[in-house]
Design an enzyme around this catalytic site. Structure first.
Site, mmCIF file in Angstrom:
data_model
loop_
_atom_site.group_PDB
_atom_site.id
_atom_site.type_symbol
_atom_site.label_atom_id
_atom_site.label_comp_id
_atom_site.label_asym_id
_atom_site.label_seq_id
_atom_site.Cartn_x
_atom_site.Cartn_y
_atom_site.Cartn_z
ATOM 1 N N SER A 234 43.020 35.992 46.297
ATOM 2 C CA SER A 234 43.730 36.623 45.267
ATOM 3 C C SER A 234 44.231 37.894 45.691
ATOM 4 C CB SER A 234 43.188 36.517 43.789
ATOM 5 O OG SER A 234 41.981 37.122 43.939
ATOM 6 N N LYS A 279 41.531 40.519 35.039
ATOM 7 C CA LYS A 279 41.740 41.410 35.860
ATOM 8 C C LYS A 279 42.316 42.874 35.145
ATOM 9 C CE LYS A 279 41.565 38.710 40.087
ATOM 10 N NZ LYS A 279 42.021 38.159 41.357
#
Length: 350
Positions: A234, A279
């Site tokens: 990611s 996140k």
């Protein structure tokens, strides 16, 4: 005195059980923001930028009775069954090897895309295939381990994955193959007797592993990437942007705290990732000002499987509203979307 000692001992046992006994679940929660320049160094290039490029992480750990209970009452902490985190027949070691392999691939793609964008020289080298998973009951069971690299089969050097596939395609059940593998920088010989691949279609014979192509990219100038402790793919987008930020003369950050997430593919596409909500929360806690979120395509098949599914960008915007953050959420389908946004951005007033 004896009763007091027994009571204390029982308390210690209970506390130990609650805190350390591992359940068949995982807890995912917000991680943190990490300045990518701490992991990436381009030879003889400037790192002293007015702002920062940060990668975002989520914290993922096996659940204990204590953390399992806490997660039930904490927003943005999710509980996952073990089988929802790992692939079928994948143990902890294989999961970790796969995550590191995904990160390695992400770094390769970041370098590849960045150097193509910067129009700078690079070469690609192939180094065999990396074993990710050894299937129980397959030919490699007990012979190979996750992380092994197959570099030779029947005396033929293996550089690319399709070379291994082509050789195995000519084999039949009970044929023997001679492998040379690299394990912990040591070359080892292994003889395998081919068997039907567990879980595969009838008549499919092989060595019973999942694997990925092991390759490296050599660049000029040299780029040192030191991110072995970060698993998964990611961080690919932010690695790409940081490499470009050091390669190019202009400061892409323009004084802002920039973060984001997304898998980087070789064609520059930014791919969907998991845990986007966590996140966003972590980025807000670290005072990030601009966040790049993958604007991935949701297909009809995905909607049929999960009618509530959202794109990463949609989920990020929803979370940002829920936590009332001033952070700007920017949708990106490709690395060019991020670069174009940064290019039109006015420098931050000091």
């Amino acid at each position: 005195m004896r009763k007091s000692f027994i009571s204390i001992l029982l308390l210690v046992i209970v506390v130990f059980f609650l805190s350390f006994y591992q359940l068949d679940y995982y807890i995912m929660k917000p991680g943190g923001a990490y300045d990518v320049s701490e992991f990436v160094t381009v030879e003889n290039r400037d790192k002293d930028h007015a702002g920062t490029m940060s990668l975002m992480t989520v914290a993922m750990a096996p659940a204990t009775p204590l953390t399992y209970t806490i997660a039930h009452f904490r927003e943005y902490q999710d509980i996952y069954k073990e089988e929802d985190v790992r692939q079928e027949e994948e143990d902890e070691e294989e999961y970790n090897v796969r995550q590191l392999d995904l990160m390695s691939g992400s770094q390769f793609n970041a370098l590849y895309v960045a150097f193509k964008k910067a129009n700078l020289p690079y070469t690609i080298e192939y180094h065999g295939v990396t074993v990710l998973n050894v299937l129980e009951g397959g030919a490699a069971d007990g012979k190979l381990k996750p992380g092994d690299k197959i570099v030779e089969i029947d005396g033929q050097l293996i550089e690319k994955a399709d070379e291994l596939t082509e050789i195995l395609r000519t084999k039949k059940e009970n044929d023997k193959v001679e492998l040379v593998i690299s394990r912990n920088n040591e070359l080892l010989d292994r003889t395998l007797t081919l068997k039907p691949i567990p879980g595969a279609g009838k008549g499919q014979v092989g060595i019973g592993i999942t694997y990925s192509e092991s390759k490296a990219i050599k660049t000029k100038p040299y780029v040192n990437v030191n991110a072995e402790k970060i698993g998964g793919p990611s961080a690919g987008l932010m690695f790409t942007l940081e490499i470009l930020n050091q390669l190019l003369e202009e400061d892409l950050t323009k004084g802002y705290s920039v973060a984001g997430t997304g898998q980087m593919f070789e064609d520059g596409t930014v791919g969907r990732i998991g845990g986007i909500e966590k996140k966003i929360v972590a980025a807000d806690q670290d005072d990030v000002e601009i966040f790049f979120a993958p604007d991935d395509l949701i297909t009809e098949g995905m909607l049929q499987a999960n009618p509530d599914i959202q794109s990463n960008y949609e989920a990020a915007v929803e979370t940002a509203k829920a936590i009332n953050t001033d952070m700007k959420i920017i949708p990106v389908k490709t690395v060019d979307d991020a670069l174009n946004y940064l290019e039109q951005l006015q420098p931050k007033n000091k």
